[in-house]
Design a protein around this motif. Structure first.
Motif, PDB file in Angstrom:
ATOM      1  N   GLN A  99       0.847  -1.188   0.000  1.00 29.65           N
ATOM      2  CA  GLN A  99       0.000   0.000   0.000  1.00 29.65           C
ATOM      3  C   GLN A  99       0.889   1.246   0.000  1.00 29.65           C
ATOM      4  N   ILE A 100       0.445   2.269  -0.691  1.00 29.54           N
ATOM      5  CA  ILE A 100       1.167   3.533  -0.752  1.00 29.54           C
ATOM      6  C   ILE A 100       0.165   4.666  -0.583  1.00 29.54           C
ATOM      7  N   ARG A 101       0.624   5.761  -0.011  1.00 31.27           N
ATOM      8  CA  ARG A 101      -0.205   6.951   0.184  1.00 31.27           C
ATOM      9  C   ARG A 101       0.605   8.175  -0.220  1.00 31.27           C
ATOM     10  N   ARG A 102      -0.104   9.164  -0.723  1.00 31.32           N
ATOM     11  CA  ARG A 102       0.556  10.433  -1.023  1.00 31.32           C
ATOM     12  C   ARG A 102      -0.478  11.535  -1.076  1.00 31.32           C
ATOM     13  N   SER A 103      -0.008  12.756  -0.872  1.00 31.67           N
ATOM     14  CA  SER A 103      -0.871  13.931  -0.950  1.00 31.67           C
ATOM     15  C   SER A 103      -0.360  14.832  -2.069  1.00 31.67           C
ATOM     16  N   ASP A 104      -1.283  15.387  -2.824  1.00 28.87           N
ATOM     17  CA  ASP A 104      -0.934  16.275  -3.923  1.00 28.87           C
ATOM     18  C   ASP A 104      -1.825  17.504  -3.853  1.00 28.87           C
ATOM     19  N   ALA A 105      -1.225  18.644  -4.001  1.00 28.62           N
ATOM     20  CA  ALA A 105      -1.965  19.904  -3.859  1.00 28.62           C
ATOM     21  C   ALA A 105      -2.815  20.198  -5.086  1.00 28.62           C
ATOM     22  N   GLY A 106      -3.890  19.435  -5.259  1.00 29.42           N
ATOM     23  CA  GLY A 106      -4.825  19.699  -6.342  1.00 29.42           C
ATOM     24  C   GLY A 106      -4.330  19.347  -7.722  1.00 29.42           C
ATOM     25  N   GLN A 107      -3.353  18.431  -7.823  1.00 32.22           N
ATOM     26  CA  GLN A 107      -2.795  18.080  -9.127  1.00 32.22           C
ATOM     27  C   GLN A 107      -3.658  17.042  -9.848  1.00 32.22           C
ATOM     28  N   PRO A 108      -3.813  17.168 -11.163  1.00 34.50           N
ATOM     29  CA  PRO A 108      -4.556  16.159 -11.928  1.00 34.50           C
ATOM     30  C   PRO A 108      -3.797  14.822 -11.919  1.00 34.50           C
ATOM     31  N   PHE A 109      -4.520  13.746 -11.667  1.00 37.71           N
ATOM     32  CA  PHE A 109      -3.920  12.415 -11.539  1.00 37.71           C
ATOM     33  C   PHE A 109      -4.637  11.455 -12.481  1.00 37.71           C
ATOM     34  N   TYR A 110      -3.865  10.595 -13.161  1.00 36.90           N
ATOM     35  CA  TYR A 110      -4.489   9.570 -13.994  1.00 36.90           C
ATOM     36  C   TYR A 110      -3.804   8.234 -13.758  1.00 36.90           C
ATOM     37  N   CYS A 111      -4.553   7.163 -14.002  1.00 38.86           N
ATOM     38  CA  CYS A 111      -4.037   5.818 -13.774  1.00 38.86           C
ATOM     39  C   CYS A 111      -4.721   4.867 -14.742  1.00 38.86           C
ATOM     40  N   ALA A 112      -3.934   4.040 -15.417  1.00 33.17           N
ATOM     41  CA  ALA A 112      -4.459   3.005 -16.305  1.00 33.17           C
ATOM     42  C   ALA A 112      -3.915   1.665 -15.829  1.00 33.17           C
ATOM     43  N   ALA A 122      -5.815   3.406 -22.516  1.00 35.53           N
ATOM     44  CA  ALA A 122      -4.555   2.822 -22.064  1.00 35.53           C
ATOM     45  C   ALA A 122      -3.445   3.076 -23.087  1.00 35.53           C
ATOM     46  N   THR A 123      -3.791   3.000 -24.360  1.00 34.24           N
ATOM     47  CA  THR A 123      -2.807   3.264 -25.419  1.00 34.24           C
ATOM     48  C   THR A 123      -2.337   4.713 -25.371  1.00 34.24           C
ATOM     49  N   LEU A 175      -6.174  12.799 -24.544  1.00 30.46           N
ATOM     50  CA  LEU A 175      -6.394  11.898 -23.417  1.00 30.46           C
ATOM     51  C   LEU A 175      -7.533  12.397 -22.531  1.00 30.46           C
ATOM     52  N   LEU A 176      -7.509  13.689 -22.192  1.00 28.28           N
ATOM     53  CA  LEU A 176      -8.548  14.237 -21.331  1.00 28.28           C
ATOM     54  C   LEU A 176      -9.917  14.190 -22.001  1.00 28.28           C
ATOM     55  N   ILE A 177      -9.974  14.583 -23.274  1.00 27.95           N
ATOM     56  CA  ILE A 177     -11.252  14.563 -23.985  1.00 27.95           C
ATOM     57  C   ILE A 177     -11.780  13.137 -24.104  1.00 27.95           C
ATOM     58  N   GLU A 178     -10.904  12.203 -24.446  1.00 24.14           N
ATOM     59  CA  GLU A 178     -11.317  10.807 -24.598  1.00 24.14           C
ATOM     60  C   GLU A 178     -11.838  10.250 -23.272  1.00 24.14           C
ATOM     61  N   ALA A 179     -11.151  10.565 -22.174  1.00 19.13           N
ATOM     62  CA  ALA A 179     -11.599  10.088 -20.864  1.00 19.13           C
ATOM     63  C   ALA A 179     -12.939  10.694 -20.491  1.00 19.13           C
ATOM     64  N   LEU A 180     -13.103  11.975 -20.716  1.00 21.76           N
ATOM     65  CA  LEU A 180     -14.337  12.648 -20.318  1.00 21.76           C
ATOM     66  C   LEU A 180     -15.517  12.212 -21.164  1.00 21.76           C
ATOM     67  N   ARG A 181     -15.309  12.040 -22.463  1.00 23.37           N
ATOM     68  CA  ARG A 181     -16.448  11.654 -23.299  1.00 23.37           C
ATOM     69  C   ARG A 181     -16.782  10.171 -23.159  1.00 23.37           C
ATOM     70  N   SER A 182     -15.883   9.393 -22.558  1.00 26.58           N
ATOM     71  CA  SER A 182     -16.173   7.981 -22.302  1.00 26.58           C
ATOM     72  C   SER A 182     -17.038   7.795 -21.071  1.00 26.58           C
ATOM     73  N   THR A 183     -17.224   8.865 -20.310  1.00 25.21           N
ATOM     74  CA  THR A 183     -18.005   8.798 -19.079  1.00 25.21           C
ATOM     75  C   THR A 183     -19.440   9.163 -19.391  1.00 25.21           C
ATOM     76  N   THR A 184     -20.339   8.219 -19.224  1.00 23.52           N
ATOM     77  CA  THR A 184     -21.747   8.463 -19.493  1.00 23.52           C
ATOM     78  C   THR A 184     -22.591   7.890 -18.373  1.00 23.52           C
TER      79      THR A 184
END
Length: 304
Positions: A28-41, A142-143, A170-179
């Motif tokens: 397990q890992i933990r971290r704090s980020d000051a409002g930074q955009p985070f992505y994970c695949a 993922a690609t 990447l951002l547009i593809e992720a956002l438009r994939s959310t329905t």
């Protein structure tokens, strides 16, 4: 331009770093980020992820997660003994890390990273996006993340330009994939509703029009009360609050680029006079548009 594309373009995303992580056993890992955009695949295996203020999310192979502004994140293996200590990732090479058991075969492979938004107005624009975007079964995402990771490591010609374009896609593809209603409130969820999408696009196409809730409801072919409740539930803002946020985002962009006088900008974002615009801008931003423009010009001179 499409509303999602407009918001992402104004955000000016840039890559900060991307990690290729493999794991094995319990960790397990933990971290704090000051409002930074985070992505994970997740490319292989699975893991559990917990964000501040949200229930834990189980991520499986093929899943993609985007958080436009994250403050605290914890990740762990699916099976974790009670009271287990935090793990320290071990570097295997540039951009490559291993967590958990350091010997033997791995059972997890993920690509994770942070980007940053160059726009000084990022906080306002991020407020128009869902708090969490979780997409399952979209291999194109993922690609795209792999391409971002490779480009961020390699020092190739036009690297920054390529990264900027990849992150926008990447951002547009992720956002438009959310329905659907499973998405957290935000612009993407509003656009997934065919009726609301008509009204949102109308606001983006005609920001100068003196819109009312009743007029927007007619655009969406809904009653005023139904439209108002449905819009606020999906987008997370009332219709007029969204319109104001969008007008202010456009105004800030025009002021940063010194694209016209205050009167010109006022007219281009839907205000009948410079004084009316100045009052609205000052109330929303905290300083008059003339001060904001001088401030941004100073930032640009310092950065030059």
């Amino acid at each position: 331009m499409d509303p999602l594309a407009e918001v992402v373009t104004l955000l000016q995303p840039t890559a900060r770093f991307s990690k290729n992580i493999v794991g094995a056993g319990a960790w397990q890992i933990r971290r704090s980020d000051a409002g930074q955009p985070f992505y994970c695949a997740v490319l292989e295996g699975g893991c559990r992820l917990t964000l501040d203020g949200h229930a834990p999310i189980v991520l499986q192979a093929g899943d993609f997660l985007l958080v436009p502004a994250v403050f605290g994140v914890a990740m762990s293996s699916l099976e974790l003994p009670a009271g287990a200590a935090d793990s320290m990732p071990v570097a295997l090479g540039p951009g490559r890390f291993r967590i958990g058991a350091q010997e033997g075969p791995t059972d997890l492979r993920i690509l994770a990273g942070h980007c940053s938004f160059g726009s000084p107005d990022a906080a306002l624009l991020v407020s128009l996006l869902p708090q969490v975007v979780h997409v399952r079964g979209e291999p194109r995402l993922a690609t795209l993340v792999q391409w971002v990771g490779q480009e961020s490591i390699e020092q190739r010609p036009a690297r920054e330009l390529v990264l900027a374009r990849l992150l926008e896609v990447l951002l547009i593809e992720a956002l438009r994939s959310t329905t659907g209603t499973a998405a957290s409130p935000g612009l993407a969820r509003g656009l997934a509703d065919a009726r609301l999408a008509v009204a949102i696009r109308a606001m983006h196409e005609q920001p100068t029009r003196a819109w009312t809730v009743a007029q927007l409801a007619r655009e969406a072919a809904l009653s005023r009360s139904t439209f108002f409740e449905r819009f606020q539930r999906a987008v997370g803002l009332a219709p007029m609050a969204y319109l104001l946020a969008w007008r202010m985002a456009l105004a800030k962009d025009l002021l940063r680029r010194d694209d016209g006088s205050i009167a010109d900008i006022a007219e281009r974002v839907g205000y009948s006079s410079a004084s009316t615009f100045s009052v609205a801008f000052t109330r929303h931003v905290g300083r008059p548009p003339t001060h904001y423009a001088r401030e941004q010009a100073g930032f640009q001179r310092v950065g030059a």
